[in-house]
Design a protein around this motif. Structure first.
Motif, mmCIF file in Angstrom:
data_model
loop_
_atom_site.group_PDB
_atom_site.id
_atom_site.type_symbol
_atom_site.label_atom_id
_atom_site.label_comp_id
_atom_site.label_asym_id
_atom_site.label_seq_id
_atom_site.Cartn_x
_atom_site.Cartn_y
_atom_site.Cartn_z
ATOM 1 N N THR A 22 -16.731 3.837 6.971
ATOM 2 C CA THR A 22 -17.663 4.919 7.269
ATOM 3 C C THR A 22 -18.009 5.632 5.957
ATOM 4 O O THR A 22 -17.257 5.560 4.982
ATOM 5 C CB THR A 22 -17.070 5.966 8.238
ATOM 6 N N LEU A 41 -20.915 2.412 8.106
ATOM 7 C CA LEU A 41 -21.200 3.117 9.361
ATOM 8 C C LEU A 41 -21.267 4.614 9.100
ATOM 9 O O LEU A 41 -20.314 5.196 8.569
ATOM 10 C CB LEU A 41 -20.086 2.834 10.384
ATOM 11 N N GLY A 43 -20.614 7.183 10.953
ATOM 12 C CA GLY A 43 -19.965 7.340 12.254
ATOM 13 C C GLY A 43 -20.091 8.761 12.786
ATOM 14 O O GLY A 43 -20.151 9.724 12.014
ATOM 15 N N ASP A 44 -20.072 8.862 14.124
ATOM 16 C CA ASP A 44 -20.065 10.218 14.687
ATOM 17 C C ASP A 44 -18.679 10.854 14.500
ATOM 18 O O ASP A 44 -18.474 12.022 14.833
ATOM 19 C CB ASP A 44 -20.532 10.250 16.148
ATOM 20 N N SER A 45 -17.742 10.078 13.911
ATOM 21 C CA SER A 45 -16.464 10.660 13.495
ATOM 22 C C SER A 45 -16.695 11.789 12.499
ATOM 23 O O SER A 45 -15.786 12.589 12.246
ATOM 24 C CB SER A 45 -15.568 9.581 12.861
ATOM 25 N N ASP A 83 -24.617 5.800 13.982
ATOM 26 C CA ASP A 83 -23.845 5.879 15.226
ATOM 27 C C ASP A 83 -24.572 6.797 16.213
ATOM 28 O O ASP A 83 -24.748 8.000 15.941
ATOM 29 C CB ASP A 83 -22.466 6.473 14.879
ATOM 30 N N LYS A 113 -25.276 1.837 16.353
ATOM 31 C CA LYS A 113 -24.090 1.473 17.140
ATOM 32 C C LYS A 113 -24.030 2.371 18.355
ATOM 33 O O LYS A 113 -24.374 3.560 18.267
ATOM 34 C CB LYS A 113 -22.805 1.655 16.310
ATOM 35 N N HIS A 137 -19.515 -1.286 20.738
ATOM 36 C CA HIS A 137 -18.247 -0.595 20.450
ATOM 37 C C HIS A 137 -17.496 -0.480 21.774
ATOM 38 O O HIS A 137 -17.919 0.265 22.668
ATOM 39 C CB HIS A 137 -18.560 0.788 19.849
ATOM 40 N N ILE A 203 -10.678 -1.806 14.620
ATOM 41 C CA ILE A 203 -10.071 -0.568 14.092
ATOM 42 C C ILE A 203 -8.907 -0.298 15.036
ATOM 43 O O ILE A 203 -9.109 0.022 16.211
ATOM 44 C CB ILE A 203 -11.078 0.605 13.968
HETATM 45 O O1 KIV Z 1 -17.471 7.152 14.486
HETATM 46 C C1 KIV Z 1 -16.806 6.297 13.899
HETATM 47 O O2 KIV Z 1 -16.384 6.454 12.742
HETATM 48 C C2 KIV Z 1 -16.543 5.051 14.605
HETATM 49 C C3 KIV Z 1 -15.551 4.111 13.996
HETATM 50 C C4 KIV Z 1 -14.204 4.610 14.263
HETATM 51 C C5 KIV Z 1 -15.749 2.721 14.470
HETATM 52 O O3 KIV Z 1 -17.079 4.831 15.641
#
Ligand code: KIV
Length: 282
Positions: A22, A41, A43-45, A83, A113, A137, A203
């Motif tokens: 990410t 990515l 990511g929405d993380s 994401d 994603k 995912h 992951i």
């Molecule tokens: O949002 C994110 O970082 C993710 C990864 C954990 C795959 O979806």
């Protein structure tokens, strides 16, 4: 020239491991890109590791687009995946297409994603039909944490494990170019990886996936409030940054920084005129 989805698919066929990470900002994405990571990515993380929320649920399209644009600006060779946040593809196919389109058109990324298996395949197919590559995912899908009863390992029972395989097959059939498997038993991830023709990116899904993805803050030791079991810390940037910040704090307090090396000069003439007009201490 950026990595293409065909190159990512070829990596599975050639038995070449796929590295994915990410990134959320220009400078970090630039480094990740320079290292040669082919898949990044956004990511929405970022809801947790950048914005300080306790989950990914509050993350909005605006926030995702803001960070996606920065990552795109910082990269040249990686394929950037945006994401799709919570509730931006759930209510209708139209929503899903419109928001996926925003990621590509406004955000500038090359793929999106979204979380879910069989239940989202119609949306995946319709987005792909619009010419937008989709990464699936499944397994632990953090946007459904409330429904799943928390962020825990998934697909441990025979029914849930079979469902995971069916979800992966359905995503491949719908046109997904790769599938993230999050927090599932390693042997099950290996079966999914053998069953589908598109790459699996794990992951917390063991070593037998076609590729691996990690949240960059976890592997760099930048997000220490919660370190998932599946993450390995390759550096402890928190300690490095804390020590640098403490040094800066102390040097400013002690008048050690800045020195003449960090200062800009003024001509003697201008200085002389200033001194005649204003009282100066030095
Ligand atoms: O949002 C994110 O970082 C993710 C990864 C954990 C795959 O979806």
């Amino acid at each position: 020239m950026r990595t293409t989805i065909n190159q990512i698919k070829d990596m599975k066929q050639n038995g070449e491991k796929i590295v994915m990470l990410t990134a959320y900002d220009y400078s970090t994405a630039k480094l990740v890109d320079q290292v040669g990571v082919p898949l990044i990515l956004v990511g929405d993380s970022l809801g947790m590791v950048v914005l300080g929320y306790t989950s990914t649920i509050p993350v909005t399209m605006d926030a995702m687009l803001h960070h996606t644009k920065a990552v795109v600006r910082g990269t040249e060779q990686a394929l950037i995946v945006g994401d799709m946040p919570f509730m931006t593809y759930h209510a209708s196919v139209e929503d899903a297409i419109r928001n996926a389109g925003c990621f590509i058109q406004e955000g500038g990324c090359q793929a999106v994603k979204l979380e879910g298996g069989v239940t989202v395949t119609e949306k995946v197919r319709k987005i792909v039909d619009c010419g937008i590559p989709v990464m699936g995912h499944i397994g632990l899908t953090p946007q459904s944490a409330n429904q799943l009863g928390g962020l825990k390992v998934q697909a441990k029972s025979i029914d849930a494990a079979k469902q995971l395989v069916e979800d992966a097959k359905a995503l491949e059939l719908a046109g997904a170019f790769a599938i993230v498997l999050e927090a599932v038993p390693a042997r099950l991830a290996a079966i999914v990886t053998e069953t589908v023709g598109v790459p699996t990116i794990g992951i917390g899904a063991g070593p037998d996936c076609d590729g691996q993805v990690q949240v960059i803050n976890d592997i760099l030791g930048l997000h220490t409030e919660f370190v998932p079991k599946h993450a390995k810390q390759y550096a402890n940037l928190t300690d490095i940054m804390r020590s640098a910040l403490t040094k800066y704090f102390n040097e400013v307090k002690d008048g050690v920084f800045p020195t003449s090396e960090n200062s800009f000069l003024i001509s003697k003439d201008v200085l002389a005129r200033l001194k005649t007009e204003y009282a100066t201490k030095k």
